[in-house]
Each structure stands twice: as structure tokens, then as C-alpha cells.
Design a protein around this motif. Structure first.
Motif, PDB file in Angstrom:
ATOM      1  N   ARG A 112       0.836  -1.203   0.000  1.00 52.56           N
ATOM      2  CA  ARG A 112       0.000   0.000   0.000  1.00 52.56           C
ATOM      3  C   ARG A 112       0.873   1.256   0.000  1.00 52.56           C
ATOM      4  NH1 ARG A 112      -5.317  -1.229   2.017  1.00 52.56           N
ATOM      5  NH2 ARG A 112      -5.456  -3.296   3.004  1.00 52.56           N
ATOM      6  N   ARG A 113       0.217   2.379  -0.259  1.00 53.50           N
ATOM      7  CA  ARG A 113       0.860   3.676  -0.079  1.00 53.50           C
ATOM      8  C   ARG A 113       0.692   4.106   1.379  1.00 53.50           C
ATOM      9  NH1 ARG A 113      -1.618   7.783  -2.344  1.00 53.50           N
ATOM     10  NH2 ARG A 113      -3.602   6.660  -2.246  1.00 53.50           N
ATOM     11  N   VAL A 150      11.120   3.752   4.445  1.00 53.54           N
ATOM     12  CA  VAL A 150      11.423   3.049   3.193  1.00 53.54           C
ATOM     13  C   VAL A 150      12.413   1.917   3.438  1.00 53.54           C
ATOM     14  CG1 VAL A 150      12.544   3.294   0.936  1.00 53.54           C
ATOM     15  CG2 VAL A 150      10.908   5.024   1.704  1.00 53.54           C
ATOM     16  N   THR A 158       4.934   1.686  -0.307  1.00 54.08           N
ATOM     17  CA  THR A 158       5.229   2.846  -1.138  1.00 54.08           C
ATOM     18  C   THR A 158       5.049   4.089  -0.279  1.00 54.08           C
ATOM     19  OG1 THR A 158       4.444   1.728  -3.135  1.00 54.08           O
ATOM     20  CG2 THR A 158       4.604   4.136  -3.214  1.00 54.08           C
ATOM     21  N   GLU A 173       5.043   7.953   0.650  1.00 52.64           N
ATOM     22  CA  GLU A 173       4.845   9.266   0.036  1.00 52.64           C
ATOM     23  C   GLU A 173       5.174  10.329   1.087  1.00 52.64           C
ATOM     24  OE1 GLU A 173       1.171   9.760  -1.973  1.00 52.64           O
ATOM     25  OE2 GLU A 173       1.354   7.908  -3.122  1.00 52.64           O
ATOM     26  N   THR A 187      12.556  11.550  -1.485  1.00 50.40           N
ATOM     27  CA  THR A 187      11.744  11.882  -2.646  1.00 50.40           C
ATOM     28  C   THR A 187      12.655  12.063  -3.852  1.00 50.40           C
ATOM     29  OG1 THR A 187       9.980  13.347  -3.460  1.00 50.40           O
ATOM     30  CG2 THR A 187      11.804  14.384  -2.280  1.00 50.40           C
TER      31      THR A 187
END
Length: 311
Positions: A90-91, A103, A110, A112, A229
Motif C-alpha cells: 500500500r501507499r 522506506v 510505497t 509518500e 523523494t
């Protein structure tokens, strides 16, 4: 107030007095069994370590998810939830300075790092501590509609959020959050400062790599490892942050703001701003100005007073 009512229960792996990381004593009256009938479970942030849940709590959360309960977490609570396996595939999000760590520890997720919350339906995660408010307001809006969400926001003296359902983006991480070796972190910090002063100019990832004295491939890899990022996403977020600041603090036209933040055209700015904030730049400015003119419950807005003093 005519709003939905909620039964709230605070539970932990054992009942009794619990001292929080702020030094406050909290009386916990329920064990993990309280989650057996819960519709919503919020996993609160914990201290820096160890970011693991006691087995009975983890099992209770997984069982609640299996029967259809909504599970939410924010800040370091996202690490605790990740440990249950419910975020795999999942995000998710967490506090921006912990994104790279999330991470590394949970590669099946995933991450963000630039959003205030991520809604995956039955599982929702939020960023830093204050983003937990945004996450909860989003849940209210999703389950009970914008009128309820806005009423709760006003009662809590929180700026009402828009009702688009799009995630709202955070300012990008500060240079202090960069990870890596000393020289490399310093070089990237200098690069980010350099780029922020040139947002009005065209910039590509290759331009940033040259300024950092790296190949494009090496730069992209090390930038991601240090910030959580991509260079492109960071640059776009910086431009949107600057556009939002100009919308709040100036009367510049949308076209003038477009030129100052480096988007190719006003249409591109509108599209990107609407995608990330859920409203157009003009609508955002109008909502912001209306919020200054009409504070909740007739109270004076401290921010409005500060703006008047500056004028």
C-alpha cells in the motif's frame, strides 16, 4: 451541536497508569480487547524506539482490520502499523524526516513523504503530529460529509479543509533532515538552498546534478536516499509551496505568480495546484482571505491581527 457522537476508549497492552513521552500521566482503562468492537482504531505515535507493538495489541489490530474496522496511524504510529504487515503493498506516509527510514525498514510499502495523509480505504496514515488533525478531519469528511468536518474544525479553531479528497501537500523537508555522509549532506544542503533561490528559472534534474557535481544517475539515487523523494518531485513541491505563500501574502495575479515560481504557464500552475491541493489557486486565495475575515465564533483571528500590524 447536533454532530455525530463517538464513544472513545483508550487502550494499551495493559491497564493502569501510563506516562507519556511528554511526562503526562494517562489512566488507561482498557486492554487490547477494547478493539474487538471498534469501528475506528487510531495507532498513536510512540517515542523514537523501539517502534514495535506488543504482540496482543498487534493481533487485536489485525483482527479488527480483518472484520472491517478502519485502521489509522500517523507520525511514528505509521511505523507501528507497518509492523503489523497491513501496509505492505500500500501507499503510506509518516513524518517527513522519517520517510527514508520507513522506506528502508519496510520496502514493501510505497512511502509518500510529501503529503499530510494517505487514504487507502480501510487503512489511513498521516504525516507529523499536526497532520494527525488533517487525517482525522479527512476521516470525518469521508464518513460524515464536509458540513460535519468543517463544524468540528471551526469548534477546534482549525482552518477548515477543502472537501476534494485530494491529499494536501507539505512543505518539503528542511536541509537539517538530509541523511548521508557529512560532505555529501552538506553538498546537497547547499544545492537545495541554491535551487530555492532560482525557482523562477527553468531547472532540470541534469541542471541540479551538474550543480551537485554528480552524474544524473548518481545524483538521482543519492538525492532520493537523502530526502526520501525524487529531484523532480522536490522541485515541483518547492514551486507549489512558493505559489501558495504568494497567494496568501500578496495580491499578485496568477500569471505573475506563475512567472515567479517557474511554471511554464498559468494553466500548468492551475493544473498542478489543483491536483495537489484540491482547489484552484484563485479558489485557494478566496478561501484563505475569507478565513481571515470571518474567524470562528466571532473571535478575532490572531493571524489577521498580525497581517494588519504588518500593513
Amino acid at each position: 451541536m447536533g454532530l455525530p457522537r463517538f464513544d472513545l476508549a483508550i487502550c494499551a497492552d495493559r491497564v493502569g497508569t501510563l506516562r507519556t513521552d511528554l511526562g503526562l500521566c494517562l489512566q488507561v482503562e482498557h486492554g487490547p480487547e477494547a478493539m474487538a468492537n471498534a469501528d475506528l482504531i487510531i495507532v498513536l505515535p510512540a517515542e523514537d524506539g523501539p517502534l514495535t507493538l506488543p504482540v496482543p495489541v498487534e493481533e487485536a489490530i489485525v483482527d479488527a482490520h480483518r472484520r472491517g474496522a478502519v485502521i489509522a496511524a500517523y507520525c511514528t504510529g505509521s511505523f507501528l502499523l507497518a509492523g503489523t504487515g497491513l501496509l505492505d503493498g500500500r501507499r503510506a506516509t509518516t513524518n517527513w524526516y522519517l520517510a527514508a527510514q520507513l522506506v528502508r525498514r519496510h520496502p514493501a510499502i510505497t512511502v509518500e513523504p510529501d503529503v499530510l495523509y494517505v487514504d487507502e480505504g480501510q487503512v489511513i496514515t498521516g504525516a507529523g503530529g499536526a497532520a494527525g488533525i488533517d487525517m482525522c478531519l479527512h476521516l470525518l469528511r469521508r464518513e460524515h460529509g464536509p458540513a460535519v468536518s468543517n463544524a468540528v474544525a471551526r469548534e477546534g479553531m482549525v482552518a477548515p479543509r477543502h472537501g476534494s479528497g485530494h491529499p494536501q501537500y507539505l512543505p518539503s523537508p528542511s536541509d537539517a533532515a538530509l541523511t548521508g555522509t557529512g560532505d555529501e549532506a552538506d553538498r546537497l544542503a547547499d544545492l537545495l538552498a541554491w535551487a530555492r533561490t532560482r525557482l523562477h528559472q527553468p531547472m532540470t534534474v541534469n541542471d541540479l546534478a551538474r550543480q551537485a557535481l554528480m552524474s544524473s544517475r548518481t545524483f538521482a539515487r543519492r538525492f532520493r536516499a537523502a530526502t526520501g523523494t525524487t529531484p523532480y518531485a522536490w522541485l515541483a513541491a518547492q514551486r507549489l509551496d512558493r505559489a501558495r505563500e504568494l497567494l496568501e501574502t500578496t495580491d499578485l495575479s496568477i500569471q505573475a505568480i506563475t512567472a515567479r515560481v517557474g511554471f511554464h504557464s498559468s494553466n500548468v500552475l492551475r493544473a498542478q495546484f489543483t491536483k495537489h491541493h484540491g482547489v484552484s489557486p484563485s479558489a485557494y486565495r478566496n478561501a484563505f482571505q475569507q478565513g481571515l475575515r470571518a474567524p470562528a465564533h466571532g473571535m478575532r483571528s490572531p493571524r489577521s491581527d498580525r497581517l494588519k500590524e504588518q500593513k
